[in-house]
Design a protein around this motif. Structure first.
Motif, PDB file in Angstrom:
ATOM      1  N   ARG A 251     -33.033  12.677  24.683  1.00 47.00           N
ATOM      2  CA  ARG A 251     -33.317  11.357  24.142  1.00 47.00           C
ATOM      3  C   ARG A 251     -34.182  10.551  25.122  1.00 47.00           C
ATOM      4  O   ARG A 251     -35.083   9.805  24.707  1.00 47.00           O
TER       5      ARG A 251
ATOM      6  N   ASN B  46     -26.554   6.582  18.424  1.00 46.00           N
ATOM      7  CA  ASN B  46     -26.693   6.926  17.013  1.00 46.00           C
ATOM      8  C   ASN B  46     -25.930   5.948  16.131  1.00 46.00           C
ATOM      9  O   ASN B  46     -26.395   5.557  15.061  1.00 46.00           O
TER      10      ASN B  46
ATOM     11  N   THR C 116     -23.958   7.225  10.826  1.00 47.48           N
ATOM     12  CA  THR C 116     -24.179   7.821  12.144  1.00 47.48           C
ATOM     13  C   THR C 116     -24.710   9.241  12.003  1.00 47.48           C
ATOM     14  O   THR C 116     -25.581   9.674  12.773  1.00 47.48           O
TER      15      THR C 116
ATOM     16  N   VAL D 108     -32.627  11.812  14.741  1.00 43.12           N
ATOM     17  CA  VAL D 108     -32.866  11.990  16.176  1.00 43.12           C
ATOM     18  C   VAL D 108     -33.199  13.453  16.476  1.00 43.12           C
ATOM     19  O   VAL D 108     -34.123  13.756  17.243  1.00 43.12           O
TER      20      VAL D 108
ATOM     21  N   ALA E  45     -28.380   9.163  11.181  1.00 41.49           N
ATOM     22  CA  ALA E  45     -29.127   8.815  12.388  1.00 41.49           C
ATOM     23  C   ALA E  45     -29.250  10.025  13.305  1.00 41.49           C
ATOM     24  O   ALA E  45     -30.310  10.272  13.899  1.00 41.49           O
ATOM     25  N   SER E  46     -28.159  10.800  13.412  1.00 43.79           N
ATOM     26  CA  SER E  46     -28.183  11.993  14.259  1.00 43.79           C
ATOM     27  C   SER E  46     -29.198  13.019  13.753  1.00 43.79           C
ATOM     28  O   SER E  46     -29.925  13.634  14.536  1.00 43.79           O
TER      29      SER E  46
END
Length: 1006
Positions: free
Chosen positions: A965, A935, A946, A953, A949-950
C-alpha cells in the motif's frame, strides 16, 4: 431570553457540545445534519443556544421553530422563519439572486415577497424543494450556514419531506442542519418515527439523545443558580437531595423547583405535582397577567404582538403592563415580533386553566382578527379555520375550511389540504347549502379530497375516500362514476395492488363503446397502460389505438403522445420493432414542451433502447432528460429519476461506478413502487456481481415482499426480479432457490423477449447444475428444458438473442462444459449488443471447459483474459470464481498473469502510465489510500463495504505493479500518475461523450 433562575453555566452537556463542534468542523467539507432528542425540559434548546453562541461572524445561524397549535402546523413554517431571517441578514435582492431562475416559487414560502413572473402552474413540491436546496448552497458559498429547526416532532408532513430532501440532496459544503425533537413524543405511527432512521442510514445525519443529569450535576446546577440569584455558592445537601429526587435530573424542572422554594429561597414549600411546578410562576401573577397568559395560550406559541393587540380587550397600557409582569415573572419571553412561553410545558399547563366560555370567546376573537389580516393578502385561512372549529362555529368554520384547503394546495401542502377537506366533510351536514359554499356537491368534494390525499402520498386514505364517493355516486351519473373508478384504479396501482385493470374495464363498459369524451380518453389511456404492464400487448395495442383516436378528436397533444408511447412500447416488445419505434418517435415529437408527457417518453424510450441492446443510445436519451430537468430547476428530483433510469444501460456498458452513484440519491427520493422496485433490483444485481453477496441477500430479504406484490401487477417486475434472485442464489450456491426463481418461465409466463433472454441464461445454468447433482427427476428436467427452449425459440428474432442465445446453448450443452459452445458464446459476448460483464463470464466458462478437456495452456490464457475484463468492470464475484478455478486447477493465478503482462510492457519501455489503467472508482480509492486510510475507512468514505474496498486495493496494487500500500501511495503522488488521478472526472466525461457519439453514428430504425 434566559430565565431569571437559569444557570449561567450549562451543566452536564460538555460531551454533547463537543460532538456539535465536531459536526460543525466536518460540515466545512460536506453537508451534515444532527438530530438531538430528549424528553421535555431536558435542555435541547439550551445546548443549541450555547453552541450557536460560540460560532463566529462568518457563520449565519438561522432558526425556525415548530409550535404546538393542537393540530397540524402551517406548511414549511420553520423554513419560512429561516428564510425570513436569511432575507434580513443578507437582503432581499441577494436572496432572490441566490434563488436563481426558480425564484417565483419562493413566494410559496415567503408570500410577502413581490416577485416578477407568475408562479408556474403545477410547479409542484419538487421545484420548491430544489429551490430551497440550491438557495442554501448558493448562500453557503460565501458564509457558513447553521440551520436550526426546533421541536421537529410537531412538524407537518410537508416540513418533514423538505427536511428529508435537504439532508439527502444537499451537495454543497458549509451547511449544518440541526434539529431537536422530543423523543417521548415519537410513538408508533408518528410521522417522524420512520424519517430519523432513514436519514441516519444515509450517513449524513448523526442522532443522539440527551441524558438526565446526575445528582452531582444537579448540585452544580443548583449552586450556579443560587450564586447568580442570591450570591451564595453553596446549597444544603438535603436541598440537593430533594431537588434531585423531585426533578429526576430534568434541568428545566430543577430550575422551576429551585425557584419555587428549594436551595434556600423563601418562596414556600415545593409543589407536589408536575402541574403545580409548571403553574408556580403563573399563580404568583396578578389577575390581569393571568388572563393575558390564558389568552396567549389559546393563540398558540409565538403569538405576534400585532395579533395579540387585536384580540386583547384592554387598553394598550394595560396590555404592556400585563406582558411586562409575565416576562419579569419568568413565564413569557419576547423577541422582535411577539411573545412565547418560556417552555411549551408551561403553555400546556396554562391552557388547562382556560374555562370553556373563555375558550370559545378567545378562539372567536383570534379568528376575527386573522380574517381582518387575510384582507391584506396574508395566508391565514388555516388558522382561521382552526379557531372557528375550536369555537364550535360550524357555519363559519365550513367556508374557512374550504378556503384553507385551497390555500394549502397553492402552498403544495397536500396533506393539509386533505385534512381540511375531511374537516369540511365532517361539517357538511351541520351547515345550510354546503354545496353552494363549496362550489360542488358532496360526491365531487369527496373526489377532490381523495385527490389531495393522493398528492400527499397517502393512497390508502385516498382509496377509502374514493370508495365512499363511489358508494354515494348515483348510477345514472355515468361520466362521474367512470372518473371515480379510474381514480380508484390509479390508487390501487400506486399501492401495488391488483384490481386496476378490472376497474378500468368496468368504467369503460359503463361509458359505452361509442363514448367520446375527455373521461373516455383518460380511461382508455390508463387501461392501455395497465395492459402493457401486464404484458397483454395485443390488447394494449388495440386499446391504445382507441385512446389515440379519442385524443385526436379532443385535440389533446399530451394524450396523443402518451397513446403513441404506450402503443409503441407494446409493439416493440411484441416483436413489431420498426412499427413500435415509429410510434415512440411520434410520441417524442408530440411531447415537446409538455414535461409530463416528455418524462414518460424518455423513461419508456430509454427502457426500449436498453432492451434492444442499444445501451449508449439509452444513456443519451436519459442525459437529454437530465439537461431539460436542469433547465427547469428540478435536476435533483425529476432529473435524478431520469438519471436513475440510465442505471441499467450504464451497467450494461460496464460503467458500474456511475450506475452505483446514480442509485443512492434516486432511492433516497422514495420513488413510486414500480420504479423503486426497478432501482432496488439494479442495486442487488450490482451488489451480486461485485461480490457483495451477503449484503445483497440481506437486502433481498428486506425488499422481497414488495417485489412479490409488484410482480402481481407488472410482468417486467416478475421477470426482472426472478433474474436477480436467480443470479444471487447461484452466487450463493443455493441451486434450489435459483430453481424456484427461474420457475416463472414455466408457470403463467407471458413472453417479453428482452427480459426472457437473460433469465433463460440463469435458468439453463441452474438446470445443468441440477442434472449434475441428480437433484430432480430426468423427466422433470427434460420438460423444463423443452419449455426453456420454446421460450428461446420465441425470442430468436429479438436483437439481443444474438448474444444470449449462444450463452443459453452453451449452458445446456455437455453438462455446461462444451468448449466449442463457449467459444461461440465468447464471440457473441464481444458484440456491442452484449452487457459488459458477459465478456468476462463467457471467458471464465470457456476456460473452465478448456481445462476440463485437458487444454490447460489455452485455459490459462482465457482465465487471464477473463480476469482482465472482470477487473475492468469491477466484478468481485467473477474474480473470486476465476481465482478459485486457478487454484483448484493448479494454475498460475490469473491475476499474476495479468501482472506479468503489465510488468513486461513497462519493462519494454512502454510510455503508458499504469494509473491510466485504473477505473474511476479505483482512482478514488487510490487517493484515499494515499491519505493513509484503512480499507474500513475507505469503505465508509465511499459508502462501500470493507470487502469491496479490499478488492479495489488489490486491483490497484496489481495494475500499478506495487507490492504494498505504501508503494502504491508513493506512485499515486508521482507524475503522470497524479495527473491521471486529478483528471478522473474529465476522463469519465470524455468516455460518456464517446459513447453518445458512437450511438449517434449508428443508423436508427425510427
Amino acid at each position: 431570553m434566559r430565565s431569571p433562575v437559569s444557570s449561567p453555566r450549562m451543566i452536564g452537556r460538555e460531551v454533547d457540545l463537543e460532538a456539535l463542534r465536531a459536526e460543525y468542523v466536518r460540515s466545512a467539507s460536506e453537508p451534515r445534519a444532527v438530530a438531538i432528542g430528549g424528553e421535555a425540559g431536558i435542555g435541547k434548546t439550551r445546548l443549541v443556544t450555547e453552541f450557536a453562541r460560540e460560532l463566529g461572524d462568518d457563520t449565519l445561524v438561522l432558526t425556525g421553530r415548530v409550535v404546538d397549535i393542537g393540530t397540524e402546523n402551517a406548511p414549511y413554517a420553520p423554513f419560512t422563519a429561516i428564510l425570513r431571517e436569511l432575507a434580513q441578514a443578507i437582503g432581499t435582492d441577494e436572496l432572490l439572486d441566490a434563488a436563481g431562475p426558480a425564484r417565483a416559487v419562493l413566494s410559496v414560502l415567503l408570500p410577502e415577497l413581490s416577485l416578477d413572473g407568475a408562479l408556474p402552474q403545477r410547479a409542484g413540491t419538487e421545484r420548491l424543494y430544489e429551490l430551497v436546496t440550491v438557495l442554501f448552497e448558493q448562500v453557503a458559498r460565501d458564509r457558513r450556514l447553521v440551520l436550526v429547526i426546533e421541536d421537529i416532532h410537531w412538524a407537518d408532513r410537508s416540513t418533514l419531506e423538505l427536511l428529508r430532501f435537504l439532508v439527502g440532496m444537499l451537495t454543497g459544503a458549509g451547511i449544518l442542519i440541526l434539529v431537536t425533537y422530543r423523543s417521548d413524543e415519537i410513538v408508533r405511527g408518528h410521522p417522524l418515527r420512520p424519517v430519523l432512521p432513514e436519514l441516519e442510514r444515509s450517513r449524513r445525519l448523526t442522532r443522539w439523545e440527551l441524558a438526565r443529569l446526575t445528582r452531582d450535576q444537579v448540585a452544580a446546577q443548583v449552586e450556579a443558580i443560587a450564586s447568580a440569584t442570591s450570591g451564595r455558592a453553596t446549597v444544603g445537601q438535603s436541598d440537593v437531595d430533594e431537588l434531585f429526587e423531585r426533578s429526576e435530573g430534568v434541568p428545566f424542572f430543577v430550575e422551576e423547583l429551585a425557584e419555587s422554594g428549594s436551595g434556600g429561597t423563601e418562596a414556600g414549600p415545593l409543589p407536589e405535582t408536575l402541574r403545580g411546578i409548571l403553574l408556580a410562576r403563573y399563580d404568583r401573577l396578578d389577575d390581569d397577567s393571568q388572563s393575558l397568559l390564558r389568552l396567549l395560550a389559546v393563540g398558540g406559541a409565538c403569538v405576534p404582538h400585532e395579533l395579540l393587540a387585536r384580540v386583547h380587550t384592554g387598553t394598550t397600557a394595560q396590555l404592556d403592563v400585563a406582558v411586562r409582569a409575565a416576562i419579569d415573572g419568568g413565564v413569557l419571553i419576547a423577541d422582535s415580533v411577539g411573545y412565547d412561553f418560556r417552555h411549551a410545558l408551561v403553555r400546556t399547563a396554562i391552557l388547562g386553566e382556560v374555562l370553556p366560555g373563555e375558550r370559545v370567546r378567545y378562539h372567536t376573537a383570534y379568528a376575527d382578527a386573522l380574517e381582518a389580516q387575510a384582507a391584506t393578502g396574508q395566508r391565514v385561512a388555516y388558522d382561521v379555520a382552526q379557531h372557528r372549529m375550536e369555537a364550535h362555529d360550524a357555519s363559519r368554520a365550513f367556508p374557512a375550511a374550504i378556503a384553507a384547503m385551497r390555500e394549502a394546495r397553492e402552498a403544495y401542502d397536500f396533506a393539509r389540504a386533505a385534512h381540511m377537506g375531511e374537516r369540511a366533510l365532517e361539517l357538511w351536514e351541520q351547515v345550510s347549502d354546503p354545496a353552494a359554499a363549496a362550489g360542488m356537491d358532496h360526491v365531487e368534494f369527496m373526489q377532490r379530497t381523495a385527490t389531495a390525499w393522493r398528492d400527499a402520498g397517502d393512497n390508502d386514505r385516498a382509496l377509502t375516500v374514493v370508495d365512499a364517493a363511489l358508494e354515494e355516486c348515483p348510477p345514472d351519473r355515468v361520466e362521474h362514476r367512470a372518473e371515480l373508478l379510474t381514480e380508484k384504479a390509479r390508487y390501487l396501482a400506486a399501492l401495488s395492488r391488483t384490481g386496476s385493470t378490472g376497474l378500468l374495464e368496468e368504467a369503460l363498459g359503463g361509458l359505452g363503446p361509442d363514448a367520446c369524451s375527455e373521461t373516455a380518453a383518460a380511461v382508455l389511456g390508463d387501461l392501455a397502460g395497465r395492459l402493457m404492464l401486464e404484458a397483454r400487448f395485443d390488447e394494449a395495442i388495440g386499446v391504445a389505438s382507441r385512446a389515440l383516436a379519442q385524443a385526436e378528436a379532443a385535440g389533446s397533444l399530451s394524450r396523443r403522445s402518451v397513446s403513441h408511447n404506450i402503443r409503441g412500447v407494446s409493439l416493440v416488445v411484441s416483436g413489431r420493432i420498426d412499427e413500435g419505434l415509429a410510434d415512440l418517435h411520434e410520441a417524442g415529437l408530440l411531447a415537446a414542451q409538455r414535461d409530463g408527457a416528455m418524462l414518460r417518453y424518455r423513461v419508456n424510450m430509454s427502457d426500449v433502447m436498453h432492451l434492444l441492446g442499444r445501451y449508449a443510445e439509452a444513456v443519451r436519451i436519459g442525459d437529454a432528460g437530465i439537461e431539460r430537468a436542469r433547465s427547469l430547476g428540478v435536476e435533483r428530483t425529476s432529473g435524478i429519476m431520469l438519471a436513475a433510469n440510465t442505471v441499467e444501460p450504464l451497467a450494461a456498458l460496464g460503467r458500474w461506478d456511475e450506475a452505483t452513484t446514480l442509485l443512492e440519491p434516486a432511492l433516497a427520493l422514495t420513488p413510486p413502487p414500480g420504479f423503486r422496485v426497478h432501482l432496488q433490483r439494479m442495486k442487488l444485481w450490482l451488489l451480486t456481481w461485485q461480490g457483495e453477496l451477503a449484503a445483497a441477500d440481506e437486502l433481498w430479504h428486506a425488499w422481497a415482499p414488495m417485489w412479490r406484490v409488484q410482480s402481481q401487477i407488472e410482468e417486467q417486475s416478475r421477470l426482472g426480479g426472478a433474474r436477480v434472485e436467480a443470479e444471487l442464489a447461484l452466487g450463493l450456491g443455493d441451486i434450489d432457490r435459483a430453481w424456484r426463481a427461474v420457475g416463472v418461465l414455466l408457470h403463467d409466463h407471458r413472453p417479453m423477449s428482452g427480459y426472457d433472454l437473460p433469465l433463460l441464461a440463469s435458468a439453463a445454468k441452474t438446470l445443468t447444475l441440477l442434472r449434475r447433482g441428480s437433484r430432480r427427476s430426468d423427466d422433470e428436467l427434460d420438460r423444463a428444458e423443452s419449455a426453456f427452449r420454446a421460450v428461446l425459440d420465441g425470442a430468436r428474432d429479438w436483437p439481443t438473442a444474438r448474444v444470449w442465445g449462444p450463452v443459453v446453448e452453451a449452458e445446456l450443452a455437455d453438462d455446461g462444459m462444451d468448449a466449442p459452445g463457449w467459444h461461440v458464446a465468447v464471440a457473441a459476448a464481444d458484440l456491442a449488443l452484449a452487457p459488459a460483464h458477459l465478456a468476462a463470464y463467457t471467458r471464465f466458462r470457456h476456460a473452465r471447459a478448456l481445462i476440463a478437456a485437458g487444454r490447460r495452456a489455452e485455459g490459462q490464457a482465457e482465465l487471464v483474459a477473463a480476469h482482465e475484463r472482470a477487473d475492468a468492470v469491477g466484478s468481485g464475484l467473477l474474480i473470486s470464481w476465476i481465482d478459485d478455478l486457478s487454484r483448484r486447477a493448479g494454475l498460475e493465478p490469473a491475476a499474476a498473469g495479468t501482472g506479468a503482462v503489465v510488468a513486461g510492457a513497462t519493462a519494454a519501455g512502454s510510455t503508458e502510465d499504469p494509473a491510466s489503467r485504473l477505473t474511476d472508482r479505483e482512482r478514488q480509492v487510490l487517493e484515499l489510500l494515499a491519505q493513509g486510510l484503512s480499507n474500513k475507512q475507505i469503505g465508509e468514505r465511499l459508502y462501500i463495504s470493507t470487502k469491496t474496498a479490499s478488492v479495489h486495493v488489490s486491483a490497484i496494487l496489481r495494475k500499478l505493479g506495487a507490492t504494498s500500500r505504501t508503494e502504491a501511495a508513493y506512485l499515486a503522488r508521482r507524475e503522470p500518475a497524479a495527473d491521471a488521478l486529478r483528471s478522473a472526472d474529465a476522463q469519465s466525461a470524455d468516455a460518456r461523450r464517446a459513447d453518445v457519439q458512437a450511438a449517434e453514428a449508428q443508423p436508427t430504425r425510427i
